[in-house]
Design a protein around this motif. Structure first.
Motif, mmCIF file in Angstrom:
data_model
loop_
_atom_site.group_PDB
_atom_site.id
_atom_site.type_symbol
_atom_site.label_atom_id
_atom_site.label_comp_id
_atom_site.label_asym_id
_atom_site.label_seq_id
_atom_site.Cartn_x
_atom_site.Cartn_y
_atom_site.Cartn_z
ATOM 1 N N ASP A 72 48.374 135.982 -27.693
ATOM 2 C CA ASP A 72 47.540 136.679 -26.730
ATOM 3 C C ASP A 72 47.405 135.796 -25.498
ATOM 4 O OD1 ASP A 72 45.694 138.215 -25.445
ATOM 5 O OD2 ASP A 72 44.003 137.351 -26.532
ATOM 6 N N LEU A 73 48.045 136.213 -24.409
ATOM 7 C CA LEU A 73 48.067 135.388 -23.199
ATOM 8 C C LEU A 73 46.975 135.825 -22.241
ATOM 9 C CD1 LEU A 73 51.865 135.222 -22.458
ATOM 10 C CD2 LEU A 73 50.435 133.356 -23.199
ATOM 11 N N ILE A 74 46.286 134.879 -21.684
ATOM 12 C CA ILE A 74 45.324 135.174 -20.618
ATOM 13 C C ILE A 74 45.751 134.366 -19.403
ATOM 14 C CG2 ILE A 74 42.918 135.076 -19.908
ATOM 15 C CD1 ILE A 74 42.242 135.093 -22.936
ATOM 16 N N PRO A 75 46.102 135.032 -18.298
ATOM 17 C CA PRO A 75 46.625 134.286 -17.152
ATOM 18 C C PRO A 75 45.556 133.394 -16.541
ATOM 19 C CG PRO A 75 46.313 136.575 -16.599
ATOM 20 C CD PRO A 75 46.098 136.474 -18.063
ATOM 21 N N ARG A 76 46.034 132.327 -15.910
ATOM 22 C CA ARG A 76 45.129 131.411 -15.246
ATOM 23 C C ARG A 76 44.408 132.125 -14.117
ATOM 24 N NH1 ARG A 76 47.799 126.896 -12.602
ATOM 25 N NH2 ARG A 76 49.664 127.828 -13.490
ATOM 26 N N GLY A 77 43.135 131.838 -13.947
ATOM 27 C CA GLY A 77 42.387 132.425 -12.849
ATOM 28 C C GLY A 77 41.918 133.836 -13.118
ATOM 29 N N ALA A 78 42.163 134.348 -14.316
ATOM 30 C CA ALA A 78 41.737 135.708 -14.612
ATOM 31 C C ALA A 78 40.241 135.746 -14.866
ATOM 32 C CB ALA A 78 42.465 136.216 -15.852
ATOM 33 N N ALA A 133 41.053 146.286 -16.201
ATOM 34 C CA ALA A 133 42.253 145.559 -16.640
ATOM 35 C C ALA A 133 43.020 145.036 -15.441
ATOM 36 C CB ALA A 133 43.132 146.481 -17.473
ATOM 37 N N GLY A 134 43.192 145.872 -14.423
ATOM 38 C CA GLY A 134 43.952 145.462 -13.250
ATOM 39 C C GLY A 134 43.246 144.384 -12.467
ATOM 40 N N TRP A 135 41.945 144.545 -12.331
ATOM 41 C CA TRP A 135 41.162 143.577 -11.569
ATOM 42 C C TRP A 135 41.046 142.258 -12.329
ATOM 43 C CZ3 TRP A 135 39.293 143.312 -6.748
ATOM 44 C CH2 TRP A 135 38.321 142.367 -6.476
ATOM 45 N N GLY A 136 40.764 142.342 -13.612
ATOM 46 C CA GLY A 136 40.531 141.150 -14.404
ATOM 47 C C GLY A 136 41.760 140.284 -14.563
ATOM 48 N N SER A 137 42.957 140.887 -14.441
ATOM 49 C CA SER A 137 44.174 140.114 -14.663
ATOM 50 C C SER A 137 44.477 139.166 -13.503
ATOM 51 C CB SER A 137 45.370 141.047 -14.844
ATOM 52 O OG SER A 137 45.179 141.846 -15.958
ATOM 53 N N ARG A 138 43.955 139.448 -12.361
ATOM 54 C CA ARG A 138 44.229 138.687 -11.137
ATOM 55 C C ARG A 138 45.724 138.611 -10.866
ATOM 56 N NH1 ARG A 138 40.374 133.952 -9.105
ATOM 57 N NH2 ARG A 138 40.856 134.172 -6.917
ATOM 58 N N ASN A 139 46.369 139.728 -11.087
ATOM 59 C CA ASN A 139 47.799 139.828 -10.839
ATOM 60 C C ASN A 139 47.989 140.929 -9.807
ATOM 61 O OD1 ASN A 139 50.431 141.010 -11.085
ATOM 62 N ND2 ASN A 139 50.706 139.840 -12.940
ATOM 63 N N LYS A 140 48.865 140.682 -8.852
ATOM 64 C CA LYS A 140 48.981 141.660 -7.760
ATOM 65 C C LYS A 140 49.545 142.984 -8.247
ATOM 66 C CE LYS A 140 49.007 138.520 -3.985
ATOM 67 N NZ LYS A 140 49.634 137.230 -3.980
ATOM 68 N N PHE A 141 50.507 142.904 -9.145
ATOM 69 C CA PHE A 141 51.095 144.144 -9.655
ATOM 70 C C PHE A 141 50.072 144.918 -10.471
ATOM 71 C CE2 PHE A 141 54.932 141.663 -8.918
ATOM 72 C CZ PHE A 141 55.641 142.568 -8.178
ATOM 73 N N ALA A 142 49.277 144.171 -11.258
ATOM 74 C CA ALA A 142 48.260 144.826 -12.073
ATOM 75 C C ALA A 142 47.234 145.504 -11.185
ATOM 76 C CB ALA A 142 47.589 143.807 -12.982
ATOM 77 N N LEU A 143 46.839 144.811 -10.112
ATOM 78 C CA LEU A 143 45.844 145.391 -9.220
ATOM 79 C C LEU A 143 46.411 146.615 -8.505
ATOM 80 C CD1 LEU A 143 43.003 144.959 -8.292
ATOM 81 C CD2 LEU A 143 43.865 143.677 -6.370
ATOM 82 N N LEU A 144 47.669 146.523 -8.135
ATOM 83 C CA LEU A 144 48.320 147.669 -7.493
ATOM 84 C C LEU A 144 48.326 148.862 -8.438
ATOM 85 C CD1 LEU A 144 49.629 147.806 -4.735
ATOM 86 C CD2 LEU A 144 51.823 147.553 -5.826
ATOM 87 N N GLY A 145 48.691 148.608 -9.686
ATOM 88 C CA GLY A 145 48.682 149.676 -10.685
ATOM 89 C C GLY A 145 47.297 150.235 -10.877
ATOM 90 N N ALA A 146 46.303 149.356 -10.864
ATOM 91 C CA ALA A 146 44.944 149.806 -11.104
ATOM 92 C C ALA A 146 44.432 150.663 -9.956
ATOM 93 C CB ALA A 146 44.034 148.608 -11.316
ATOM 94 N N VAL C 43 50.333 133.608 -13.466
ATOM 95 C CA VAL C 43 50.356 135.037 -13.201
ATOM 96 C C VAL C 43 51.801 135.501 -13.142
ATOM 97 C CG1 VAL C 43 49.939 136.692 -11.364
ATOM 98 C CG2 VAL C 43 48.136 135.151 -12.062
ATOM 99 N N TYR C 44 52.090 136.594 -13.801
ATOM 100 C CA TYR C 44 53.474 137.064 -13.862
ATOM 101 C C TYR C 44 53.847 137.796 -12.584
ATOM 102 C CZ TYR C 44 57.696 139.310 -15.362
ATOM 103 O OH TYR C 44 58.987 139.717 -15.460
ATOM 104 N N GLU C 45 54.848 137.265 -11.904
ATOM 105 C CA GLU C 45 55.284 137.955 -10.690
ATOM 106 C C GLU C 45 56.805 137.858 -10.593
ATOM 107 O OE1 GLU C 45 53.597 137.325 -6.447
ATOM 108 O OE2 GLU C 45 51.977 137.985 -7.734
ATOM 109 N N CYS C 46 57.495 138.197 -11.643
ATOM 110 C CA CYS C 46 58.953 138.181 -11.674
ATOM 111 C C CYS C 46 59.505 136.806 -11.353
ATOM 112 C CB CYS C 46 59.551 139.203 -10.726
ATOM 113 S SG CYS C 46 58.882 140.829 -10.923
ATOM 114 N N GLY C 47 58.776 135.735 -11.664
ATOM 115 C CA GLY C 47 59.311 134.403 -11.456
ATOM 116 C C GLY C 47 58.890 133.758 -10.160
#
Lengths: 367, 216, 120
Positions: A72-78, A133-146, C43-47
């Motif tokens: 179970d991975l939790i990204p840094r800064g999430a 989920a999108g906000w908490g991940s702190r990932n741009k793609f996730a936020l875009l999806g959200a 954070v995963y961003e395709c590398g």
């Protein structure tokens, strides 16, 4: 003297339907994944899973074990709390949907007088979870999806609710059991307003549970996994679970509201309901095997420009039909949505002037 | 005016047709014509095209080539002494082999004189690139390309060097895997033999005529 | 079942339903490996390395859609009670609701004309 234990008996009596739902719904969802993979495979000329158990019937279990043993991975800064709560927040409302759906005349866990409203209200909580989920991940793609997801679910919520409004209009009740009883003589899908409502609920329902062709929030070819990009292992499985539970609930809702619920000859009621539910789910899978994904601009415009006027016109047509009755009412209830559909699609998809190669050539010549 | 959405319904019809076809065609394959050959490769074929490999196998096309084999005239399972080898250990194959993976040791008789026979013949299958030059150049039709592609192994230093015992296959086996090439070879040999016989007869007739006519 | 009991059931169901997602998560905590790493937890961003902050302002366009959503969801809120008691309302009710829907539809048409509904 015996202590008063009636409250305990009541709690146990209330727990039984809860446990039945909580045991059956996840198993049903697991086999939905199997069914989906098999049907998609057949459409594409493959055989689908067939290695684990006879006809691959143990494949869902194997998938479950695999998901369980994944890290179970939790990204840094999430936002850890947000990230942790989102999968729980999406599964629990999806399970709640089954409490108000009647399987037989008395087989309903929670016979609420406001069942339909409860379904809609609980069903829209999932949007919140997707955004968390999108906000908490702190990932741009996730936020875009959200954000896409929030926009999409909000847009399709409106025509869904409006297409459901024909049901209380005709039956005068929001109780699911009473709605099914009103279809004793004639399923609603065989009336003009019912058919339009059924088609509308299929389209908007597919959008509400993020299924193809409306699966933009998780469009894997554009934004990786969408809102669940940063989820792995069991939490990822919970998102899938919620999606399939939603599909199951949508199939049941559509068959309860428009296909006459448990009504049907020869077979017992719950079997009929399951048959109808699975026909609708089969349709959803069939659509997934056929149509490509919407473009994001078309998606929003389709909801606001076509579905919303269509749902409103269907509601007004149904009201006219209920008051006037007879063939005049039926013709109006048929013609109104059809003419609105033709008009809005013409206006929506009319060719717009776009910079073509010819335009570029003429401009470059003048320079 | 254009009615939108009809093409979407047509698409649904197409996929439903495909879906049903997998069952009807599958039923036919199971009960009507139990053909498990290469029928699934054609472009017009409907139904499930998956070949479930370990249980079902497609027959490879005849020109498919994996690793050379040495041919002997005879039946499958002949002992080493019964095998009528075609190889004369001329060494042409070893010379043309681009990656140089063929080793030949010529056989010698008791007196130490070389005889046209291979004592050792080994191919390093890790080096071989399946080009088929050896088979093309062999003047005695002794080396041919095989069809057996299931060569995976747990060990690679000993078992990947095929020696003469492993390389030898019978003409019977070759006729089964390469029926067209085998028939061509037979026809060619027959034609050669006939031509030789005709030439020999003509030469004999000429000699006879020369003997009859008195020298001038 | 009485209405109170039904709501009691929903409360119990909420507690019971929490088990469904929590049980596998807790189970996975014992079963699954746990080897976090600096690179793995990126954070995963395709590398690619992610650029700048993720939590930035959204596009203005979402706000307009949110307003439209509120307008029409509140409209649905009014339509549901009307639909429930529709039989008593009769033609007058239908006329009133047509006017109401018409006014809101005018807003939709205006939004359409102003290209608010376009999503470029």
């Amino acid at each position: 003297m015996m202590p008063d234990l009636t409250w305990l008996m009541t709690v146990i009596r209330l727990l039984i339907p809860a446990i039945i739902i909580l045991a059956v719904a996840p198993v049903g969802m697991m086999y939905l994944t199997w069914l989906e993979r098999k049907v998609i495979a057949r459409i594409q000329g493959r055989v689908g899973p067939n290695r684990v158990g006879p006809y691959g019937l143990l494949q869902p279990l194997a998938d479950g074990v695999k998901m369980l043993t994944k890290e179970d991975l939790i990204p840094r800064g999430a936002d850890v709390l947000c990230h942790f709560l989102a999968p729980i927040l999406i599964v629990v409302p999806a399970l709640f949907l089954f409490t108000v759906l009647p399987i037989g005349p008395t087989l309903v866990a929670a016979p609420l007088t406001t069942g339909l409203l409860f379904f809609v209200a609980v069903g829209s909580v999932g949007t919140l979870a997707i955004f968390a989920a999108g906000w908490g991940s702190r990932n741009k793609f996730a936020l875009l999806g959200a954000t896409r997801s929030a926009a999409q679910l909000a847009a399709y919520e409106v025509p869904l609710v409006l297409s459901l409004a024909v049901i209380p209009l005709m039956t005068g009740s929001l109780n699911m059991t009473e709605i099914v009883q009103a279809q004793q003589a004639k399923w609603f899908v065989f009336t003009p307003w019912g058919l339009t409502g059924f088609i509308l609920i299929l389209i908007t329902g597919l959008a509400e549970v993020n299924r193809t062709p409306f699966d933009l929030p998780e469009a894997e070819s554009e934004i990786i996994g969408g809102f669940h990009t940063e989820y792995s292992g069991m939490k990822f499985a919970l998102f899938y679970m919620a999606e399939f539970l939603g599909t199951l609930a949508l199939g049941m809702l559509a068959s309860v509201l428009f296909l006459g619920g448990w009504h049907g000859p020869f077979l017992p009621g719950p079997v009929w309901l399951l048959l109808k539910t699975f026909s609708i789910i089969f349709f959803a899978i069939w659509v997934r095997g056929t149509w490509p994904r919407f473009r994001v601009d078309h998606l929003m415009e389709f909801a606001w420009k076509v579905l919303l006027p269509l749902a409103l016109s269907n509601l007004l047509g149904a009201a006219f039909c209920a008051l006037k009755g007879g063939w005049i009412g039926n013709i109006v209830a048929t013609a109104l949505p059809i003419s609105v559909f033709l008009l809005t699609t013409q206006l929506w998809l009319k060719p717009r002037p776009r910079p073509t190669t010819a335009w570029i050539e003429t401009n470059s010549q003048s320079n | 005016m254009k009615i939108y959405g009809l093409e979407l319904l047509r698409g649904l019809g197409i996929t439903m047709g495909r879906f049903i076809a997998t069952y009807t065609v599958g039923f036919k394959r199971t009960f009507v014509n139990r053909n498990r050959g290469s029928f699934r490769q054609s472009a017009s074929e409907k139904g499930v095209f998956t070949v479930q490999y370990p249980e079902e196998r497609l027959k490879p096309p005849e020109r498919f080539r994996v690793l050379p084999v040495l041919i002997y005239d005879g039946k499958k399972g002949d002992t080493r002494t019964q095998q009528a080898e075609r190889c004369t250990s001329c060494g042409i194959c070893a010379k043309v082999c681009p990656p140089q993976c063929i080793w030949i040791v010529q056989a010698k008789d008791a007196a130490g004189k070389a005889i046209p026979k291979a004592a050792e013949f080994s191919i390093d299958t890790d080096v071989c690139m399946n080009c088929g030059f050896c088979a093309e150049f062999c003047p005695f039709d002794a080396i041919k390309m095989d069809h057996d592609f299931e060569l995976s192994n747990g060990e690679r230093h000993q078992s990947h060097i095929f020696d003469i015992n492993k390389l030898h296959v019978s003409t019977e086996y070759y006729a089964e895997t390469h029926p067209i090439a085998w028939a061509e070879e037979q026809a060619r040999k027959k034609a050669d033999a006939e031509r030789k016989a005709a030439a020999a007869a003509a030469a004999a007739a000429a000699a006879k005529k020369a003997a009859e006519t008195p020298p001038q | 079942m009485t209405n109170q009991l039904t709501y009691c059931f929903l409360g119990i169901f909420l507690l019971a339903a929490l088990v469904v997602p929590l049980l596998p998560i807790v189970l996975a905590r014992f079963v699954a490996p746990k080897k976090p790493g600096l690179t793995k937890n990126q954070v995963y961003e395709c590398g690619m390395e992610t650029e700048g902050d993720t939590w930035v302002q959204f596009r203005m366009h979402y706000y307009l859609f949110a307003i439209l959503f509120v307008v029409f969801d509140v409209e649905a809120l009014f339509l549901f009670p009307w639909a429930l008691v529709f039989r008593w309302g009769g033609w007058t009710g239908l006329a009133a609701i047509t006017v109401f829907v018409g006014i809101l539809l005018a807003g939709l048409v205006y939004a359409w004309q102003e290209n608010v509904l376009e999503w470029e």
